[in-house]
Design a protein around this motif. Structure first.
Motif, PDB file in Angstrom:
ATOM      1  N   ILE A 129     -17.781  -0.695  15.475  1.00  0.00           N
ATOM      2  CA  ILE A 129     -18.635   0.045  15.096  1.00  0.00           C
ATOM      3  C   ILE A 129     -19.851  -0.188  15.503  1.00  0.00           C
ATOM      4  N   ILE A 130     -20.227   0.108  16.174  1.00  0.00           N
ATOM      5  CA  ILE A 130     -21.885  -0.275  16.590  1.00  0.00           C
ATOM      6  C   ILE A 130     -22.641   1.314  16.233  1.00  0.00           C
ATOM      7  N   VAL A 131     -23.325   0.836  15.016  1.00  0.00           N
ATOM      8  CA  VAL A 131     -24.542   2.340  15.597  1.00  0.00           C
ATOM      9  C   VAL A 131     -25.466   2.464  15.193  1.00  0.00           C
ATOM     10  N   ASP A 132     -26.562   2.470  16.250  1.00  0.00           N
ATOM     11  CA  ASP A 132     -27.226   2.752  16.993  1.00  0.00           C
ATOM     12  C   ASP A 132     -28.060   1.178  16.899  1.00  0.00           C
ATOM     13  N   GLY A 133     -26.879   0.805  17.841  1.00  0.00           N
ATOM     14  CA  GLY A 133     -27.147  -0.935  17.541  1.00  0.00           C
ATOM     15  C   GLY A 133     -27.136  -1.709  16.902  1.00  0.00           C
ATOM     16  N   ARG A 134     -26.007  -1.418  16.439  1.00  0.00           N
ATOM     17  CA  ARG A 134     -26.151  -2.767  14.946  1.00  0.00           C
ATOM     18  C   ARG A 134     -24.841  -2.175  14.381  1.00  0.00           C
ATOM     19  N   ALA A 135     -23.883  -3.722  14.334  1.00  0.00           N
ATOM     20  CA  ALA A 135     -22.708  -3.802  13.324  1.00  0.00           C
ATOM     21  C   ALA A 135     -22.422  -3.145  12.182  1.00  0.00           C
ATOM     22  N   HIS A 136     -21.963  -2.129  12.115  1.00  0.00           N
ATOM     23  CA  HIS A 136     -21.386  -1.384  10.640  1.00  0.00           C
ATOM     24  C   HIS A 136     -19.716  -2.058   9.875  1.00  0.00           C
ATOM     25  N   LEU A 137     -20.289  -3.094   9.381  1.00  0.00           N
ATOM     26  CA  LEU A 137     -19.227  -4.259   8.843  1.00  0.00           C
ATOM     27  C   LEU A 137     -18.495  -3.863   7.084  1.00  0.00           C
ATOM     28  N   ALA A 138     -19.483  -3.494   6.229  1.00  0.00           N
ATOM     29  CA  ALA A 138     -18.850  -3.401   5.158  1.00  0.00           C
ATOM     30  C   ALA A 138     -17.802  -4.381   4.867  1.00  0.00           C
ATOM     31  N   GLN A 139     -18.699  -5.081   4.460  1.00  0.00           N
ATOM     32  CA  GLN A 139     -18.110  -6.554   3.833  1.00  0.00           C
ATOM     33  C   GLN A 139     -16.950  -6.763   4.680  1.00  0.00           C
ATOM     34  N   GLY A 140     -17.026  -6.599   5.529  1.00  0.00           N
ATOM     35  CA  GLY A 140     -15.568  -6.967   6.399  1.00  0.00           C
ATOM     36  C   GLY A 140     -14.776  -6.308   7.274  1.00  0.00           C
ATOM     37  N   TYR A 141     -14.642  -5.059   5.869  1.00  0.00           N
ATOM     38  CA  TYR A 141     -13.447  -3.937   5.547  1.00  0.00           C
ATOM     39  C   TYR A 141     -13.502  -2.889   6.734  1.00  0.00           C
ATOM     40  N   ALA A 142     -14.270  -3.193   7.723  1.00  0.00           N
ATOM     41  CA  ALA A 142     -14.662  -1.830   8.698  1.00  0.00           C
ATOM     42  C   ALA A 142     -14.040  -2.049   9.932  1.00  0.00           C
ATOM     43  N   GLY A 143     -13.781  -1.444  10.527  1.00  0.00           N
ATOM     44  CA  GLY A 143     -12.918  -2.155  11.873  1.00  0.00           C
ATOM     45  C   GLY A 143     -11.386  -1.520  12.340  1.00  0.00           C
ATOM     46  N   GLU A 144     -10.619  -1.315  10.738  1.00  0.00           N
ATOM     47  CA  GLU A 144      -9.353  -2.000  10.938  1.00  0.00           C
ATOM     48  C   GLU A 144      -8.627  -0.277  11.428  1.00  0.00           C
ATOM     49  N   PHE A 145      -8.729  -0.401  12.897  1.00  0.00           N
ATOM     50  CA  PHE A 145      -8.648   1.306  13.456  1.00  0.00           C
ATOM     51  C   PHE A 145      -6.740   1.471  13.594  1.00  0.00           C
ATOM     52  N   GLY A 146      -6.576  -0.196  13.535  1.00  0.00           N
ATOM     53  CA  GLY A 146      -4.825  -0.275  13.422  1.00  0.00           C
ATOM     54  C   GLY A 146      -4.499  -0.327  12.181  1.00  0.00           C
ATOM     55  N   HIS A 147      -4.502   0.104  11.728  1.00  0.00           N
ATOM     56  CA  HIS A 147      -4.453   0.470   9.976  1.00  0.00           C
ATOM     57  C   HIS A 147      -4.197   2.136   9.018  1.00  0.00           C
ATOM     58  N   SER A 148      -4.728   2.590  10.249  1.00  0.00           N
ATOM     59  CA  SER A 148      -4.862   4.199  10.186  1.00  0.00           C
ATOM     60  C   SER A 148      -4.078   5.256  10.739  1.00  0.00           C
ATOM     61  N   PRO A 149      -3.434   5.463   9.435  1.00  0.00           N
ATOM     62  CA  PRO A 149      -2.501   6.271   9.781  1.00  0.00           C
ATOM     63  C   PRO A 149      -1.872   7.604  10.641  1.00  0.00           C
ATOM     64  N   VAL A 150      -1.501   7.716  11.769  1.00  0.00           N
ATOM     65  CA  VAL A 150      -1.214   8.356  12.824  1.00  0.00           C
ATOM     66  C   VAL A 150       0.112   8.790  13.364  1.00  0.00           C
ATOM     67  N   ALA A 151       1.272   8.651  12.184  1.00  0.00           N
ATOM     68  CA  ALA A 151       2.381   8.748  12.548  1.00  0.00           C
ATOM     69  C   ALA A 151       3.258   9.196  11.163  1.00  0.00           C
ATOM     70  N   ASP A 152       4.219   9.349  10.919  1.00  0.00           N
ATOM     71  CA  ASP A 152       5.301   9.638   9.735  1.00  0.00           C
ATOM     72  C   ASP A 152       6.161   8.178   9.572  1.00  0.00           C
ATOM     73  N   GLY A 153       6.092   7.192  10.623  1.00  0.00           N
ATOM     74  CA  GLY A 153       6.887   5.206  10.406  1.00  0.00           C
ATOM     75  C   GLY A 153       6.347   5.215  12.066  1.00  0.00           C
ATOM     76  N   PRO A 154       7.205   4.127  11.902  1.00  0.00           N
ATOM     77  CA  PRO A 154       7.146   3.384  11.052  1.00  0.00           C
ATOM     78  C   PRO A 154       6.460   2.827  10.292  1.00  0.00           C
ATOM     79  N   VAL A 155       7.288   1.746   8.924  1.00  0.00           N
ATOM     80  CA  VAL A 155       6.376   1.006   8.189  1.00  0.00           C
ATOM     81  C   VAL A 155       6.040   0.007   8.322  1.00  0.00           C
TER      82      VAL A 155
END
Length: 323
Positions: free
Chosen positions: A157-183
């Motif tokens: 995530i780049i905001v106003d030209g600067r990366a937002h890292l949150a000590q390495g935890y930001a940007g894990e889009f793949g582990h946001s919930p979008v469905a009821d499954g699978p595991v």
């Protein structure tokens, strides 16, 4: 390997991009030319397949010795080192890597000791994303998300030209919930990565394929079967695009980026990915800023380019000495 994108003149540096299978490496000379671009196997434990940090850093030291022998006239001022997993670049710690099996590993300190150089240490995805921002299609935006969709899904995530890292935890889009499954492999249910990554698309088709159909060899194989009329492949592909559209809509609502740049293997699907994805994101949004959805310009060596850029910044910050 395809070769790195053009790098400007600057300090000579070593660049390392460590993955679960191989290590990409190169020596960048003062003109920006990349010398000795290569892949070598990541040294993993033969019993449990883990990547012991000490063993990996020892391999990097071997590669440094090779470059010193092959290119004696180029003396690197720093090294850039990218690894997968959760990374805290400020402390130089590999917090967690499911691929390589470490927790709270002091990788930067180990690397600086073995290499005898200041080391810029960071996440592999962040390295690829920042190379895309500085050298590729993301660079014309101030607020932008770079999402890399391959075996997994993550980005920067780049905001106003600067990366937002949150000590390495930001940007894990793949582990946001979008469905009821699978595991998901992370243990949660319905993660974007479990539905829409290139690896998930191939796995999901293979598990549900029609009788007599061969297993899919990748997401592009699934797309080809969908375009040839395979209804199972079409369902898997459509569900993946629906999941990505939901995720992109959430990103637009939360962050309002000017653009979302897609990198990684799935981006090579071209119009079959981008056209329906743009249409579905547009249909879901109301008053929100509509982000441009664009393919990345850099290829598979974007991470190595990012490592080189980080290394040059480290060299400038330390003036050639270990901080």
């Amino acid at each position: 390997m395809t070769g790195l994108p053009s790098l400007r003149a600057g300090a000579p540096v070593l660049a390392f991009d460590v993955g679960g299978t191989d290590i990409k490496s190169g020596l960048v000379d003062p003109s920006g030319a990349v010398l000795g671009l290569r892949r070598t196997a990541t040294p993993l434990d033969p019993v449990d397949g883990a990547g012991n940090p000490g063993r990996i850093v020892a391999r990097l030291a071997e590669l440094r010795a090779d470059y010193r022998r092959d290119f004696p006239g180029v003396q690197p001022a720093a090294a850039g080192l990218l690894v997968p997993g959760i990374v805290d670049p400020e402390r130089g710690v590999g917090v967690f890597s499911s691929n390589l099996g470490w927790r709270d590993a002091p990788i930067r300190a180990l690397a600086e000791q073995r290499l005898g150089l200041p080391v810029a240490f960071n996440h592999d995805i962040h390295g690829s994303s920042m190379a895309e921002y500085r050298l590729g299609s993301a660079g014309r935006f101030r607020d932008v998300v770079v999402m890399i969709i391959g075996t997994g899904i993550a980005g920067t995530i780049i905001v106003d030209g600067r990366a937002h890292l949150a000590q390495g935890y930001a940007g894990e889009f793949g582990h946001s919930p979008v469905a009821d499954g699978p595991v998901c492999a992370c243990g949660a249910v319905g993660c974007l990565e479990a539905v829409a990554s290139a690896g998930a698309i191939a796995r999901r088709y293979t598990a549900a394929r029609p009788a007599g159909a061969a297993p899919a060899v990748g997401a592009h194989d699934v797309l080809a079967r969908a375009q040839a009329g395979d209804p199972v492949a079409a369902e898997v592909w459509e569900r993946a695009i629906d999941a990505l559209a939901l995720s992109f809509t959430q990103i637009a609502a939360f962050l309002a980026p000017e653009a979302i740049i897609i990198a990684g293997g799935l981006s090579r699907a071209g119009d079959a990915l981008f056209e329906p994805l743009r249409e579905r994101v547009d249909a879901r949004l109301s008053y929100h800023r509509r982000p441009e959805i664009l393919p990345a310009e850099l290829g598979e060596d974007a991470g190595l380019a990012g490592a080189a850029l980080f290394a040059r910044a480290r060299a400038e910050a330390t003036d050639g000495g270990i901080a």
